[in-house]
Motif scaffolding. Structure first.
Motif, PDB file in Angstrom:
ATOM      1  N   UNK A  72       0.896  -0.899  -0.223  1.00 23.39           N
ATOM      2  CA  UNK A  72      -0.012   0.190   0.258  1.00 23.39           C
ATOM      3  C   UNK A  72       1.133   1.272   0.334  1.00 23.39           C
ATOM      4  N   UNK A  73       1.625   1.344   0.591  1.00 16.50           N
ATOM      5  CA  UNK A  73       2.733   2.125   1.052  1.00 16.50           C
ATOM      6  C   UNK A  73       3.666   2.439  -0.368  1.00 16.50           C
ATOM      7  N   UNK A  74       3.736   1.968  -0.650  1.00 18.89           N
ATOM      8  CA  UNK A  74       4.168   1.533  -1.931  1.00 18.89           C
ATOM      9  C   UNK A  74       3.385   1.762  -3.059  1.00 18.89           C
ATOM     10  N   UNK A  75       2.701   2.057  -3.556  1.00 23.41           N
ATOM     11  CA  UNK A  75       1.405   2.371  -4.312  1.00 23.41           C
ATOM     12  C   UNK A  75       0.715   3.409  -3.916  1.00 23.41           C
ATOM     13  N   UNK A  76       0.987   4.022  -2.740  1.00 26.77           N
ATOM     14  CA  UNK A  76       0.651   5.584  -2.348  1.00 26.77           C
ATOM     15  C   UNK A  76       1.556   6.926  -3.138  1.00 26.77           C
TER      16      UNK A  76
END
Ligand SMILES: [Zn+2]
Length: 168
Positions: A72-76
Motif C-alpha cells: 500500500x505504501x509503495x502504491x501511494x
C-alpha cells in the motif's frame, strides 16, 4: 507517452535508498518527503493519501498484514509521483476494481499498482534471487515472497509479468 515504471522505480531506489531485498519502502517515502502514519482504518481501506499544497501525507491501515502495508505504501508513493500534480485525496480500497467505475481512476490504480510492484520487486533484484535454472516451484515463490516481504500473490503476479513463470 507511456511511463516506464521499471526504470523509474529502480532509479528512485538507486537515488534514495538501496537496491536490496526487502526494499525499504518507508525509508524511501521519508526521502521523498512523504509523511507516513499507521492507523486503524476501516477494514476495507488499505490506505489514504492526502496531497495538500504540495505536501503528501499517507495513512496506512495497521490492521492489515505487514506485506500488504508495504505494498500500500509503495502504491501511494506511485500516486504521489504519477498523479498528484495538484491537491488530491486518494482512498485505496481492497477491491477497487469492482467499485470504481470511472475509467480515469481505474487507470490510475493500475498504474500505482504497477509502480508498487516494480518498486518492491525490482527486476534486477528478482533475477539475482532466482535459483539458477530448472523452473520456478511453489517453494521458490514462497522463498522469494518472504525475502522481498511481499505476499505470495504479489510475487506470483510479478513473476508472470517478468515472464519467469506462465500465468495459470
Ligand atoms: Zn490507489
Amino acid at each position: 507517452m507511456a511511463w516506464n515504471f521499471e526504470k523509474h522505480a529502480s532509479e528512485l531506489l538507486r537515488d534514495h535508498g538501496s537496491i536490496e531485498a526487502p526494499v525499504d519502502v518507508e525509508r524511501l517515502a521519508k526521502a521523498l518527503g512523504i509523511s507516513v502514519r499507521y492507523e486503524r482504518l476501516d477494514k476495507d481501506v488499505s490506505g489514504l493519501l492526502l496531497v495538500e499544497n504540495g505536501v503528501a501525507k499517507v495513512a496506512i491501515n495497521e490492521l492489515h498484514h505487514l506485506n500488504r502495508q508495504r505494498f500500500t505504501l509503495a502504491h501511494e508513493i506511485g500516486h504521489v509521483l504519477l498523479h498528484a500534480g495538484s491537491d488530491r485525496v486518494f482512498v485505496d480500497r481492497r477491491f477497487f476494481r469492482n467499485e470504481w467505475s470511472s475509467k480515469g481512476e481505474l487507470r490510475e490504480e493500475i498504474e500505482a499498482n504497477a509502480f508498487a510492484a516494480a518498486l518492491l520487486m525490482p527486476q534486477s533484484l528478482v533475477r539475482q534471487h532466482l535459483a539458477a535454472d530448472a523452473g520456478i516451484t511453489d517453494v521458490d515463490v514462497f522463498r522469494l515472497a518472504t525475502r522481498f516481504q511481499v505476499s505470495e500473490q504479489a510475487m506470483t503476479l510479478r513473476l508472470v509479468k517478468l515472464k519467469y513463470i506462465e500465468p495459470d
